[in-house]
Design a protein around this motif. Structure first.
Motif, mmCIF file in Angstrom:
data_model
loop_
_atom_site.group_PDB
_atom_site.id
_atom_site.type_symbol
_atom_site.label_atom_id
_atom_site.label_comp_id
_atom_site.label_asym_id
_atom_site.label_seq_id
_atom_site.Cartn_x
_atom_site.Cartn_y
_atom_site.Cartn_z
ATOM 1 N N GLU A 191 0.830 -1.202 0.000
ATOM 2 C CA GLU A 191 0.000 0.000 0.000
ATOM 3 C C GLU A 191 0.869 1.258 0.000
ATOM 4 N N LYS A 192 0.368 2.293 -0.664
ATOM 5 C CA LYS A 192 1.066 3.584 -0.652
ATOM 6 C C LYS A 192 0.578 4.426 0.502
ATOM 7 N N GLU A 193 -0.693 4.319 0.822
ATOM 8 C CA GLU A 193 -1.258 5.014 1.970
ATOM 9 C C GLU A 193 -2.542 4.323 2.394
ATOM 10 N N ILE A 194 -2.908 4.572 3.632
ATOM 11 C CA ILE A 194 -4.115 3.994 4.216
ATOM 12 C C ILE A 194 -4.913 5.127 4.851
ATOM 13 N N ILE A 195 -6.208 5.163 4.580
ATOM 14 C CA ILE A 195 -7.087 6.129 5.251
ATOM 15 C C ILE A 195 -7.431 5.547 6.612
ATOM 16 N N ILE A 196 -7.136 6.292 7.669
ATOM 17 C CA ILE A 196 -7.410 5.789 9.023
ATOM 18 C C ILE A 196 -8.477 6.600 9.740
ATOM 19 N N GLY A 197 -9.011 7.609 9.077
ATOM 20 C CA GLY A 197 -10.078 8.381 9.702
ATOM 21 C C GLY A 197 -10.680 9.363 8.727
ATOM 22 N N SER A 198 -11.956 9.577 8.890
ATOM 23 C CA SER A 198 -12.673 10.572 8.100
ATOM 24 C C SER A 198 -13.655 11.255 9.037
ATOM 25 N N PHE A 199 -13.552 12.575 9.113
ATOM 26 C CA PHE A 199 -14.330 13.335 10.086
ATOM 27 C C PHE A 199 -15.057 14.470 9.379
ATOM 28 N N LYS A 200 -16.343 14.603 9.667
ATOM 29 C CA LYS A 200 -17.170 15.613 9.016
ATOM 30 C C LYS A 200 -16.691 17.032 9.298
ATOM 31 N N SER A 201 -16.059 17.204 10.453
ATOM 32 C CA SER A 201 -15.645 18.536 10.884
ATOM 33 C C SER A 201 -14.340 18.436 11.678
ATOM 34 N N PRO A 202 -13.465 19.435 11.589
ATOM 35 C CA PRO A 202 -12.247 19.435 12.404
ATOM 36 C C PRO A 202 -12.524 19.356 13.910
ATOM 37 N N SER A 203 -13.688 19.818 14.346
ATOM 38 C CA SER A 203 -14.006 19.769 15.772
ATOM 39 C C SER A 203 -14.148 18.332 16.276
ATOM 40 N N LYS A 204 -14.360 17.380 15.382
ATOM 41 C CA LYS A 204 -14.475 15.968 15.780
ATOM 42 C C LYS A 204 -13.126 15.370 16.168
ATOM 43 N N LEU A 205 -12.036 16.037 15.802
ATOM 44 C CA LEU A 205 -10.700 15.553 16.162
ATOM 45 C C LEU A 205 -10.324 16.113 17.530
ATOM 46 N N THR A 206 -10.816 15.454 18.553
ATOM 47 C CA THR A 206 -10.538 15.833 19.933
ATOM 48 C C THR A 206 -9.131 15.367 20.317
ATOM 49 N N ASP A 207 -8.659 15.786 21.471
ATOM 50 C CA ASP A 207 -7.347 15.338 21.952
ATOM 51 C C ASP A 207 -7.266 13.816 21.980
ATOM 52 N N SER A 208 -8.292 13.167 22.498
ATOM 53 C CA SER A 208 -8.243 11.703 22.612
ATOM 54 C C SER A 208 -8.253 11.037 21.234
ATOM 55 N N ARG A 209 -8.990 11.573 20.288
ATOM 56 C CA ARG A 209 -8.985 10.997 18.928
ATOM 57 C C ARG A 209 -7.633 11.206 18.258
ATOM 58 N N ILE A 210 -7.052 12.364 18.456
ATOM 59 C CA ILE A 210 -5.734 12.638 17.870
ATOM 60 C C ILE A 210 -4.707 11.679 18.456
ATOM 61 N N ARG A 211 -4.756 11.464 19.759
ATOM 62 C CA ARG A 211 -3.820 10.524 20.402
ATOM 63 C C ARG A 211 -4.007 9.105 19.861
ATOM 64 N N LYS A 212 -5.246 8.705 19.613
ATOM 65 C CA LYS A 212 -5.494 7.366 19.062
ATOM 66 C C LYS A 212 -4.953 7.268 17.635
ATOM 67 N N LEU A 213 -5.123 8.316 16.837
ATOM 68 C CA LEU A 213 -4.571 8.326 15.484
ATOM 69 C C LEU A 213 -3.044 8.248 15.539
ATOM 70 N N PHE A 214 -2.425 8.969 16.459
ATOM 71 C CA PHE A 214 -0.975 8.903 16.633
ATOM 72 C C PHE A 214 -0.556 7.484 17.020
ATOM 73 N N LYS A 215 -1.293 6.874 17.941
ATOM 74 C CA LYS A 215 -0.975 5.508 18.381
ATOM 75 C C LYS A 215 -0.983 4.558 17.191
ATOM 76 N N ASN A 216 -2.026 4.640 16.366
ATOM 77 C CA ASN A 216 -2.105 3.773 15.183
ATOM 78 C C ASN A 216 -0.965 4.059 14.208
ATOM 79 N N PHE A 217 -0.607 5.312 14.062
ATOM 80 C CA PHE A 217 0.498 5.684 13.188
ATOM 81 C C PHE A 217 1.820 5.114 13.704
ATOM 82 N N PHE A 218 2.100 5.248 14.994
ATOM 83 C CA PHE A 218 3.347 4.714 15.547
ATOM 84 C C PHE A 218 3.417 3.205 15.370
ATOM 85 N N LYS A 219 2.301 2.530 15.587
ATOM 86 C CA LYS A 219 2.262 1.078 15.388
ATOM 87 C C LYS A 219 2.548 0.746 13.933
#
Length: 190
Positions: free
Chosen positions: A144-172
Motif C-alpha cells: 500500500e502507498k497510503e491507508i485512510i485511518i479516519g474521516s471526520f465531518k468537521s475538524p471539531s471531531k478531532l478531539t485530543d483523545s482521537r488525535i492521540r489514538k490516530l498517533f498511536k495507530n500511526f506509531f504502530k
C-alpha cells in the motif's frame, strides 16, 4: 419555481457551514501541534528517524487565509538508518583520450528507510481525512502507498483523545512497516 429557491438556500447554507469548518481547522491544527510537541521532546523520536510536522502546502498557498485554501498538515518520518550495508556494481561513463568509455565500479551502500507519514487533509466541504503512509526502503516496502485511518465531518471531531489514538495507530504502523520488523499475520489486527 420552489425547487430553485429551496436549493439556492441549501447552497448558501452549505457555504456558511464550510466557512465555519475551515475556521475550525485553526483550533484542530493547534491541538495536533500541541500533542506532537510531546513526541518531539521524547528521546524515542530518533527511533523513527526524527519526525517533523509541517503544512503540506506550497508556501504561496500559505499566504491565503485558512478559509480560502485546502488545508493540510503532515507529520513526516525522516530517513532512518537500518544498520545494514551492501555493495553494488555501477557503470560510469568517462571520457578517456577523447573517447567515452564505460567503466565498472563497485560502490558501498548504506540502507535507509523513509517515507513514513501521517497527514490530515481538509476537503473542499471542510471535512478532514486522515491518512498514513508506510516506511519504504530498497529492502522491503509495503504494497500500500497510503491507508485512510479516519474521516471526520468537521475538524471539531478531532478531539485530543482521537488525535492521540490516530498517533498511536500511526506509531504502530511505522513499527510494522519497517524493514527491520519481523512480520506476522497479527500485525494488521487493530
Amino acid at each position: 419555481m420552489k425547487s430553485f429557491e429551496k436549493y439556492a438556500k441549501k447552497l448558501d447554507m452549505d457555504s456558511e457551514l464550510v466557512f465555519i469548518r475551515r475556521v475550525m481547522w485553526i483550533d484542530m491544527e493547534e491541538r495536533i501541534r500541541r500533542i506532537f510537541k510531546e513526541v518531539e521532546k521524547s528521546p524515542y523520536d530518533a527511533s523513527y528517524g526524527a519526525m517533523r510536522i509541517h503544512n503540506g502546502l506550497h508556501r504561496e498557498s500559505m499566504k491565503l487565509h485558512v478559509t480560502q485554501r485546502i488545508n493540510q498538515l503532515q507529520i513526516t518520518c525522516m530517513s532512518r538508518r537500518l544498520g545494514l550495508g551492501g555493495h553494488e556494481d555501477v557503470i560510469e561513463e568517462r571520457e578517456i583520450n577523447g573517447k567515452t568509455q564505460e567503466i565498472r565500479k563497485v560502490i558501498s551502500k548504506t540502507y535507509m528507510e523513509d517515507g513514513g507519514a501521517l497527514w490530515f487533509n481538509q476537503s473542499p466541504a471542510g471535512a478532514v481525512t486522515v491518512m498514513m503512509a508506510p516506511y519504504k526502503s530498497e529492502l522491503v516496502s509495503m504494497k500500500e502507498k497510503e491507508i485512510i485511518i479516519g474521516s471526520f465531518k468537521s475538524p471539531s471531531k478531532l478531539t485530543d483523545s482521537r488525535i492521540r489514538k490516530l498517533f498511536k495507530n500511526f506509531f504502530k504502523y511505522m513499527s510494522i512497516s519497517s524493514s527491520l520488523h519481523q512480520h506476522n499475520i497479527f500485525d494488521y489486527y487493530w
